[in-house]
Design a protein around this motif. Structure first.
Motif, short mmCIF file in Angstrom:
data_model
loop_
_atom_site.label_atom_id
_atom_site.label_comp_id
_atom_site.label_asym_id
_atom_site.label_seq_id
_atom_site.Cartn_x
_atom_site.Cartn_y
_atom_site.Cartn_z
N HIS A 50 0.74 -1.21 -0.05
CA HIS A 50 -0.09 0.02 0.07
C HIS A 50 0.80 1.34 0.00
CE1 HIS A 50 -4.08 -1.78 0.69
NE2 HIS A 50 -3.22 -2.89 1.22
N SER A 53 -1.41 3.44 5.21
CA SER A 53 -2.30 2.70 5.85
C SER A 53 -3.60 2.56 5.36
CB SER A 53 -2.15 2.75 7.28
OG SER A 53 -1.04 2.97 8.01
N GLU A 55 -6.52 1.87 6.45
CA GLU A 55 -7.49 2.74 7.41
C GLU A 55 -7.79 4.45 6.99
OE1 GLU A 55 -6.47 -0.89 9.08
OE2 GLU A 55 -5.20 0.60 8.28
N TRP A 56 -6.43 4.71 6.37
CA TRP A 56 -6.53 6.18 5.90
C TRP A 56 -7.00 6.51 4.54
CZ3 TRP A 56 -6.18 10.79 8.50
CH2 TRP A 56 -5.55 10.73 9.75
N THR A 77 -4.56 3.29 -2.53
CA THR A 77 -3.83 4.01 -1.32
C THR A 77 -2.80 4.38 -1.86
OG1 THR A 77 -2.78 1.80 -0.66
CG2 THR A 77 -4.89 2.39 0.27
N ASP A 181 1.26 7.14 11.52
CA ASP A 181 0.73 5.70 11.21
C ASP A 181 1.36 5.05 10.13
OD1 ASP A 181 -1.16 6.09 13.34
OD2 ASP A 181 -3.01 6.72 12.29
N TRP A 182 1.49 5.59 9.10
CA TRP A 182 2.02 4.90 7.78
C TRP A 182 3.18 4.54 7.83
CZ3 TRP A 182 0.55 9.19 3.90
CH2 TRP A 182 -0.97 9.66 4.06
N ASP A 185 3.51 1.00 9.60
CA ASP A 185 2.58 0.10 9.04
C ASP A 185 3.52 -0.92 8.00
OD1 ASP A 185 0.35 -1.30 7.82
OD2 ASP A 185 -1.01 0.23 8.07
N ARG A 187 2.25 -2.98 6.04
CA ARG A 187 1.63 -3.27 4.81
C ARG A 187 2.02 -2.03 3.72
NH1 ARG A 187 -4.29 -2.81 7.33
NH2 ARG A 187 -3.21 -1.21 8.40
N VAL A 188 2.68 -1.11 4.38
CA VAL A 188 2.92 0.26 3.45
C VAL A 188 4.32 -0.10 2.90
CG1 VAL A 188 3.61 2.50 3.38
CG2 VAL A 188 1.57 1.80 4.79
N ARG A 193 7.54 4.18 3.86
CA ARG A 193 7.77 4.38 5.23
C ARG A 193 8.96 5.02 5.69
NH1 ARG A 193 7.43 -1.77 7.43
NH2 ARG A 193 7.87 -0.81 9.38
#
Length: 305
Positions: A50, A53, A55-56, A77, A181-182, A185, A187-188, A193
């Motif tokens: 992604h 995140s 969720e964002w 994303t 957050d990112w 994470d 997943r990023v 990151r």
């Protein structure tokens, strides 16, 4: 002949500003980054990662999001991350103009002057870093709408004092919460990151300076100027936040733009996330007397409060 009596409060403020600037300069010497060498630009993009995140995402929590495949969610994303970064570049260029105007022809031996140039240099590196990051994510240039670009020019030419520094703080605080957050994470994408980590570390100093400048500039202002500048800051916040998610991201992610826009506009999860992330910022603005009733209208429209 009348003797000039020093103002103790003004002297104290000047000393505090000098102390803050000196500490920020030392911090910059000890902990700064070179994105050209410290971000992995060479490893090809893993399209399973992604860009932020999930969720964002502006669609997270909607019916449309539930219908998307994991590949579509990741692509969305990535496009959204590039859009946020492009908005960051646009505002960083405004920020640099504000600070250059503020320190133009001032004492270059003053630590505050030297810190201002240090911050401007940081922002130049950040903008290049964001631009390269967006390109690696496979995204186009997400330039803000024409009227937003015009408003940005107006802001760069006219904002000053507490209006300038509070506007800088708003933009930096909103982006800072997202990126914290990112950057944690997994997943990023790893290079994203790293970009987020660099920006968070270096922007923490910028936010400290903006907060101090905002407080200091407000010490001697009257109620009319305070209310006027409260409105200017709120208007800037509205324009910045509503420009972060460019509507073109949906088409570039292969989605139905009109449906995506409808569901994003009604997405209560995303609105709640913005509001919760800005709680500290709103508390600071309130403590400075910058949350007037007219200003609150803009913050509510931008889902920041």
């Amino acid at each position: 002949m009348t003797a000039t009596i020093p103002d103790p409060q003004a002297t104290e403020v000047a000393e505090d500003r000098k102390d803050t600037a000196e500490r920020l300069l030392r911090s910059s010497e000890e902990l700064s980054f070179d994105p050209t060498t410290q971000v992995d630009w060479e490893t090809p993009l893993d399209r399973g990662h992604h860009g932020m995140s999930p969720e964002w995402s502006s669609l997270y929590g909607t019916t449309y999001w539930d219908e998307l495949t994991e590949e579509q969610r990741a692509e969305l994303t990535r496009q959204e991350s590039a859009s946020v970064a492009s908005t960051g570049i646009w505002f960083e260029m405004i920020l640099q103009q504000l600070m250059l105007r503020d320190f133009y022809a001032k004492d270059p031996t003053d630590p505050s002057f030297q810190w201002a140039l240090t911050e401007i240099a940081d922002e130049c590196r950040h903008s290049i870093m964001f631009a390269r990051g967006s390109a690696k994510l496979g995204a186009p240039a997400y330039v803000p709408k024409r009227h937003v670009v015009a408003l940005g020019r107006f802001c760069a030419l006219t904002y000053s004092g507490e209006a300038a520094y509070a506007s800088i703080l708003v933009a930096e605080e909103v982006l800072d919460v997202m990126q914290r957050d990112w950057m944690r994470d997994e997943r990023v994408a790893p290079f994203v990151r790293t970009i987020n980590n660099i920006h968070v570390v270096e922007e923490s100093r910028h936010m400290r300076f903006a907060r101090e400048e905002t407080r200091d500039r407000l010490r001697s202002v009257g109620p009319l100027r305070r209310r006027y500048h409260a409105l200017l800051v709120a208007a800037a916040a509205y324009v910045i936040v509503t420009s972060m998610w460019n509507e073109q991201v949906y088409a570039n992610a292969g989605l139905d733009t009109q449906r995506a826009l409808r569901e994003a506009k009604a997405n209560e999860h995303h609105k709640a996330l913005l509001r919760s992330s800005c709680a500290g910022l709103m508390e600071f603005l309130s403590s400075c007397g910058l949350l007037t009733k007219p200003a609150l209208w803009f913050y509510r429209r931008a889902n920041l409060i």
